[in-house]
Motif scaffolding. Structure first.
Motif, PDB file in Angstrom:
ATOM      1  N   HIS A  27      51.907  86.513  12.736  1.00  0.00           N
ATOM      2  CA  HIS A  27      53.059  85.443  12.624  1.00  0.00           C
ATOM      3  C   HIS A  27      54.125  86.061  12.174  1.00  0.00           C
ATOM      4  O   HIS A  27      55.174  85.577  12.394  1.00  0.00           O
ATOM      5  N   LEU A  28      53.905  86.940  11.044  1.00  0.00           N
ATOM      6  CA  LEU A  28      55.330  86.987  10.075  1.00  0.00           C
ATOM      7  C   LEU A  28      56.182  87.895  11.385  1.00  0.00           C
ATOM      8  O   LEU A  28      57.418  88.041  10.889  1.00  0.00           O
ATOM      9  N   LEU A  31      58.039  86.085  12.806  1.00  0.00           N
ATOM     10  CA  LEU A  31      59.119  85.073  13.066  1.00  0.00           C
ATOM     11  C   LEU A  31      60.707  86.243  12.045  1.00  0.00           C
ATOM     12  O   LEU A  31      61.270  86.193  11.866  1.00  0.00           O
ATOM     13  N   HIS A  33      60.474  89.284   9.950  1.00  0.00           N
ATOM     14  CA  HIS A  33      59.719  90.118   8.923  1.00  0.00           C
ATOM     15  C   HIS A  33      59.244  91.510   9.941  1.00  0.00           C
ATOM     16  O   HIS A  33      58.531  91.770  10.943  1.00  0.00           O
ATOM     17  N   SER A 349      51.551  77.783  11.786  1.00  0.00           N
ATOM     18  CA  SER A 349      52.925  77.358  11.106  1.00  0.00           C
ATOM     19  C   SER A 349      53.308  76.468   9.813  1.00  0.00           C
ATOM     20  O   SER A 349      54.064  76.550   9.248  1.00  0.00           O
ATOM     21  N   ALA A 353      54.379  79.321   6.374  1.00  0.00           N
ATOM     22  CA  ALA A 353      55.084  79.235   5.168  1.00  0.00           C
ATOM     23  C   ALA A 353      55.031  79.073   4.060  1.00  0.00           C
ATOM     24  O   ALA A 353      55.761  78.478   3.217  1.00  0.00           O
ATOM     25  N   LEU A 356      54.986  82.389   2.645  1.00  0.00           N
ATOM     26  CA  LEU A 356      55.978  82.987   2.883  1.00  0.00           C
ATOM     27  C   LEU A 356      56.539  82.342   1.139  1.00  0.00           C
ATOM     28  O   LEU A 356      57.156  83.013   1.355  1.00  0.00           O
TER      29      LEU A 356
END
Length: 389
Positions: A27-28, A31, A33, A349, A353, A356
């Motif tokens: 997931h990261l 995004l 990262h 999702s 978040a 993070l």
């Protein structure tokens, strides 16, 4: 952001913590990262490009199961090298109190450290006894996450301090969009878990099966997971053994298809669970869920609103609930609808978040401290009265 994630358990042995870390890393990275995961792994284990092996792990009894952990001088050297080469903005350590890479990383890391606690064990004498050794490492942690209220309670009662509760994440759409498999449909009960790990509860389900089959003889039990299949059915009457089908280890894709196919998913786990990721995956796939009434499971299932609960280790109660649900398509449809709506709060999702935001809080705090030059007028030392303005 450059993020280093530490996995305490062997990457090549499937488990909830490993899956959580894998999905968080994916997931990261998605995004944008830069993520590196340090994990124990055998030399021949295929690893994703973002995973760095810390060497082979050894099996150790831990929290009612057997965990494959990595500890020792060689492991410590690999941890230090990974930290040095990574120059991470934040280190995210999972299970820092376990005798594995998490604790080694906590000792060695500098800068912002986030720790996630997965374990729920309200009577851990070992954790209490180890506290004096763990304390210096745990004091370096900038922020603590617990995957459930019960993991948070274990942390508070055994190690002190507190944590924000952020649940395990699931890619809900991955399960929701899977295609059912015809041969797994039609009066089927599903179970996923290690067959020969007693706390996963398969013996309870096997004990309930004769009563289920007496009422609904066309039912099949589908079991996905590794372990001794002959031992699993040895207490089942011989004439009923053909109603149990062992699928062995299944891929992620097949697990999603499996959960989309079964008429009822049963989680008969008997204890040691801090969350219940398989329940979230089952609800994501639209499977009606019947689970033992462990505190963590009740929380995941919204106290029974998103899935039904039966008394823990009560095979008769399990059988009665399963028979009733298998004979009530309307109730199963209601559970599918409620579960599908409830499970959205566990989607990456949302969970990603939240994680993070924890990273950003600790890195912003570290940047503020670094910017507060101690020898500048009005700086930290000045406010402490150690220099003059």
């Amino acid at each position: 952001m450059r993020i280093g994630i530490v996995c305490p358990y062997s990457w090549d042995v499937p488990g909830g913590v490993q899956f959580h870390i894998r999905d968080l890393a994916d997931h990261l990275i998605g995004l944008g990262h830069d993520v590196s995961v340090l994990a124990p792994a055998d030399d021949d284990t295929p690893l994703p490009p973002y995973v760095v092996s810390a060497g082979r792990a050894v099996p150790v009894p831990y929290n009612g199961s057997v965990a494959r952990l990595n500890f020792g001088f060689l492991s410590a050297a690999r941890v230090r090298r990974w930290l040095h080469d990574g120059t991470f903005d934040v280190i995210h350590i999972h299970e820092p109190a376990s005798p594995s890479l998490g604790l080694l990383s906590c000792w060695a890391a500098q800068g912002p450290i986030v720790a996630t606690f997965h374990t729920s064990n309200p009577r851990s004498r070992a954790m209490i006894a180890a506290y004096p050794i763990l304390q210096p490492a745990l004091e370096k942690i900038s922020a603590r996450i617990a995957v459930s209220e019960y993991a948070r309670r274990t942390l508070v009662e055994h190690l002190g301090g507190d944590a924000v509760v952020i649940p395990n994440g699931v890619d809900v759409d991955f399960f929701a969009k899977a295609e059912p498999k015809a041969e797994w449909q039609g009066d089927t009960i599903g179970f996923v878990g290690r067959i020969d790990e007693p706390r996963k509860g398969l013996p309870v389900l096997m004990k309930a099966l004769p009563k289920i089959l007496a009422e609904r003889p066309g039912t099949r039990l589908l079991v996905a997971g590794r372990g001794d299949e002959e031992e699993a059915v040895e207490k089942l009457p011989a004439e009923l053994r053909s109603r149990v089908e062992f699928l062995g280890m299944v891929s992620d894709d097949d697990k999603a298809r499996f959960l989309r196919s079964v008429d009822l998913y049963v989680a008969p786990n008997t204890g040691g669970e801090s969350f219940g990721i398989i329940l979230v995956e089952a609800m994501s796939a639209g499977a009606p869920v019947l689970a033992s009434d462990l505190d963590a499971f009740a929380q995941v299932l919204d106290q029974g609103a998103a899935g039904e609960l039966f008394a823990n280790e009560d095979a008769d109660a399990l059988a009665a609930s399963a028979v009733r649900l298998l004979g009530d398509p309307a109730r199963r449809a209601e559970l599918r609808e409620r579960g599908s709506a409830h499970v959205r709060r566990f989607d990456w999702s949302t969970v990603g978040a939240d994680i993070l935001s924890v990273y950003e809080t600790v890195t912003d705090g570290a940047a503020a401290v670094a910017a507060d030059e101690p020898n500048e007028p009005g700086g930290l030392l000045a406010r402490l009265g150690l220099v003059r303005d």
